[in-house]
Every structure is written in C-alpha cells, then in structure tokens.
Design an enzyme around this catalytic site. Structure first.
Site, PDB file in Angstrom:
ATOM      1  N   ILE A 191       0.837  -1.196   0.000  1.00  0.00           N
ATOM      2  CA  ILE A 191       0.000   0.000   0.000  1.00  0.00           C
ATOM      3  C   ILE A 191       0.871   1.245   0.000  1.00  0.00           C
ATOM      4  CG2 ILE A 191      -1.728   1.310   1.280  1.00  0.00           C
ATOM      5  CD1 ILE A 191      -2.822  -1.364   2.316  1.00  0.00           C
ATOM      6  N   ARG A 206      -4.793   1.019  10.535  1.00  0.00           N
ATOM      7  CA  ARG A 206      -5.489   0.351  11.630  1.00  0.00           C
ATOM      8  C   ARG A 206      -5.789   1.351  12.730  1.00  0.00           C
ATOM      9  NH1 ARG A 206      -6.809  -2.902   8.726  1.00  0.00           N
ATOM     10  NH2 ARG A 206      -6.533  -5.179   8.720  1.00  0.00           N
ATOM     11  N   ASP A 259      -9.636   6.890   8.354  1.00  0.00           N
ATOM     12  CA  ASP A 259     -10.541   5.856   7.859  1.00  0.00           C
ATOM     13  C   ASP A 259     -10.740   4.764   8.901  1.00  0.00           C
ATOM     14  OD1 ASP A 259     -12.107   4.562   5.749  1.00  0.00           O
ATOM     15  OD2 ASP A 259     -10.467   3.105   5.628  1.00  0.00           O
ATOM     16  N   GLU A 319     -13.656   0.950  17.031  1.00  0.00           N
ATOM     17  CA  GLU A 319     -14.624   0.676  15.960  1.00  0.00           C
ATOM     18  C   GLU A 319     -15.565  -0.443  16.418  1.00  0.00           C
ATOM     19  OE1 GLU A 319     -13.192  -0.045  12.015  1.00  0.00           O
ATOM     20  OE2 GLU A 319     -11.572   1.410  12.219  1.00  0.00           O
ATOM     21  N   HIS A 321     -13.977   3.261   7.558  1.00  0.00           N
ATOM     22  CA  HIS A 321     -13.186   2.064   7.265  1.00  0.00           C
ATOM     23  C   HIS A 321     -13.552   1.486   5.892  1.00  0.00           C
ATOM     24  CE1 HIS A 321     -10.808  -1.381   9.379  1.00  0.00           C
ATOM     25  NE2 HIS A 321     -10.471  -1.263   8.101  1.00  0.00           N
ATOM     26  N   ILE A 322     -13.357   2.293   4.864  1.00  0.00           N
ATOM     27  CA  ILE A 322     -13.730   1.896   3.507  1.00  0.00           C
ATOM     28  C   ILE A 322     -12.529   1.840   2.570  1.00  0.00           C
ATOM     29  CG2 ILE A 322     -16.088   2.748   3.707  1.00  0.00           C
ATOM     30  CD1 ILE A 322     -15.124   5.262   2.094  1.00  0.00           C
ATOM     31  N   GLY A 323     -11.326   1.725   3.121  1.00  0.00           N
ATOM     32  CA  GLY A 323     -10.133   1.773   2.290  1.00  0.00           C
ATOM     33  C   GLY A 323     -10.154   0.801   1.123  1.00  0.00           C
ATOM     34  N   ALA A 324     -10.608  -0.426   1.354  1.00  0.00           N
ATOM     35  CA  ALA A 324     -10.633  -1.444   0.305  1.00  0.00           C
ATOM     36  C   ALA A 324     -11.989  -1.540  -0.383  1.00  0.00           C
ATOM     37  CB  ALA A 324     -10.264  -2.801   0.886  1.00  0.00           C
TER      38      ALA A 324
END
Length: 319
Positions: free
Chosen positions: A157, A245, A269, A274, A292-295
């Site tokens: 990444i 993370r 993110d 969480e 948390h939408i990175g992927a």
C-alpha cells in the site's frame, strides 16, 4: 463444501466458487453465534474481512474449518499462527486492494488541504446566507505539488501511495522497520514506464521533514505509533492520514495537536473502538472522516473475490 463469507463477498467471487462446486453462504452471523453456526452447517471455509474475529476459541471449537481467508491485507483479527499450527490454511489477498487504499489516502489529503471536510458541513447550512464569509474562511488552501509526503510503512500500500505522490510532483520520504530500498515503478500509456528508487530512513527523519504523514503499518502491540512525543517532532502545520489500523495514532494526542494547531488536519478511515468512534473525533472540524472503507471499491472487491476463489480452489484441488 460450504463457505461462510461472513463479512460479505463480491458476486464475482461467489460465482467463481459456485462454478467450482462450492456452496457460498453470505449471511452475516454475529460473533456470539459464529461457532454454533459453523458447526451446525458444517462450514469448511471461513472468509472474513476486518469485522469478524477468528479467535483461538473459534479455531478450537470448529473442527470442520480447513481454510480461513481474509479479504484484504492485514490479518490482525485472525489468530494466524495458531490456526496454522492446527493444520488450517490461512490465506489473504495482499495486493488486491492496495491501490484502492492509496487513492483514499489522497482523497483525505485533497479534502484537507482545501478544507472540504468542513465546507461540506457548513455550505448546506449557511452557504446561501454567509457565502462571502465561508469563501474567506477557506481561501488559504495549499497544493500537494512540491510538498513532502512521509510514508510510514512502504509495503504494497505504501508503494501505491508513493506512485500517486510521484505522479503529483511530490517529494517522497519513507520509513519502514523491515524494508531498506524499493523501486517505485510508474506505468504510463503507450507502454512507457519509469522506476524511481526510494531508500528508507529513520522514522524521526521522516516525521521531522514531512509536510504530510501517512501510516501503512499493522496494529502495534506496544501501543500507538504516533503519540504526543511523535507529534512534537513534526513540522508545525503537518497533516496526518491513517488508513491502516485504528490505534496506531493516539487519538487523544491527535485531538490536542489539532486544537493547538501543531497538526493542520487529519484524515481517518480507521478508529479506536470501531464501530463506535469517539464523538470528539467524529465532530472535529479538522478531521476528514470515512468509515473504514479503504478497500471498499467495486474494483478491489472483485479482485478480492476472484483471488480468494482461486486460492481456495487450488488448495482443495491439490489436497
């Protein structure tokens, strides 16, 4: 054989698995009911993303499980070594979503340097009554071009982040505990490409000299990687992005740094606690937020699904 994709699976992955004779279950099973569900349905493969926790209890209690798969890179929600010690295959898709996460990093950066996270809150409320005032408030944006981005963690990444940064005309600095040198290859139309070498440096150097700092490291066993001491080493007006993370940034220290002006803005993110981030983080005007939408792009999810399907099929065919 039954596959439980407990955190969802792209239709392309479902189709590929079904074509190879697997039954795919995409019902979401709660963590508390996971063991019973797996045993009652004789599930052979458990696929997860970041939500489901594959603990030692799950592994010990579910003798039917032969494969545990993670749709994505980090596997800190899986007891990987313990599962392997029990003869279970553990697989993931480390390359499938790297570009998606990198693009989100720059979504946060572009948002922050032009105050979009704040203007998108205020324009709907007072854009028709205080237009000139808002224009004045947001007129001191800056450009990314020519600035220095510090990439902490130059794995897959981090390297994708470097590609975009070089394309924007940024200077790239990198720190990594395990990597000394990388070649960043930029591909262009007409089969043209260029490779740019990046030599990693001590973390303190990267923190001292970067205008923007982005983190691409796993969860830290010893606590946050960036805390009060690390913020103090950074430039005044630095910006930080965490699409890695929750917990790798000390959120209390971040709020203090934002309020003091030490940090100009942050892009987050991922969060501590969480799926219930703190209200102070969620309401701060200097933080660009995503859940948390990175992927979570269609392209990445298709790659994840088909890669998992290929790995699962190969394992059973070669068993």
């Amino acid at each position: 054989m039954k596959i439980l994709a407990n955190d969802g699976l792209n239709q392309a992955g479902v189709d590929a698995l079904q074509q190879n004779g697997f039954e795919v279950i995409t019902d979401k099973v709660s963590q508390d009911n996971l063991i019973n569900y797996i045993n009652e349905n004789n599930v052979t493969v458990l696929l997860v993303r970041s939500a489901t926790q594959v603990t030692k209890e799950v592994i010990d209690s579910c003798s039917s499980i032969k494969i545990i798969g993670r749709g994505g890179v980090g596997m800190d929600n899986i007891e990987v070594e313990y599962a392997k010690s029990k003869g279970i295959f553990v697989i993931n898709t480390p390359a499938a979503s790297s570009g998606s996460v990198a693009e989100l990093v720059f979504s946060h950066l572009f948002s922050g340097v032009r105050f979009l996270q704040d203007s998108n809150r205020k324009m709907p409320v007072s854009g028709n009554t205080e237009f000139a005032k808002l224009k004045k408030a947001y007129e001191k944006g800056i450009e990314l071009r020519g600035k220095t981005i510090g990439i902490v963690g130059i794995g897959r990444i981090g390297q994708e982040v470097a590609k975009i940064a070089f394309g924007l005309g940024m200077n790239v600095k990198a720190a990594d505990a395990f990597i000394e040198n990388v070649e960043i290859k930029l591909d262009f139309p007409n089969n043209q490409s260029v490779s740019i070498p990046v030599k990693t440096e001590p973390l303190d150097n990267v923190l001292n000299e970067s205008d923007f700092v982005t983190l691409h490291v796993p969860a830290q066993k010893g606590g946050a990687l960036l805390g009060k001491e690390e913020f103090a080493k950074m430039k005044d007006g630095v910006a930080v992005v965490n699409c890695a993370r929750g917990g790798v940034i000390d959120e209390v220290a971040l709020i203090e740094a934002l309020n003091s002006g030490k940090v100009a803005f942050a892009g987050l993110d991922v969060f501590v606690n969480e799926p219930t981030p703190s209200s102070e983080i969620l309401s701060h005007p200097k933080i660009s937020l995503t859940p948390h939408i990175g992927a979570a792009t269609e392209e990445a999810q298709e790659r994840i699904g088909t890669e998992l399907a290929a790995q699962i099929t190969s394992i059973f065919q070669n068993a």
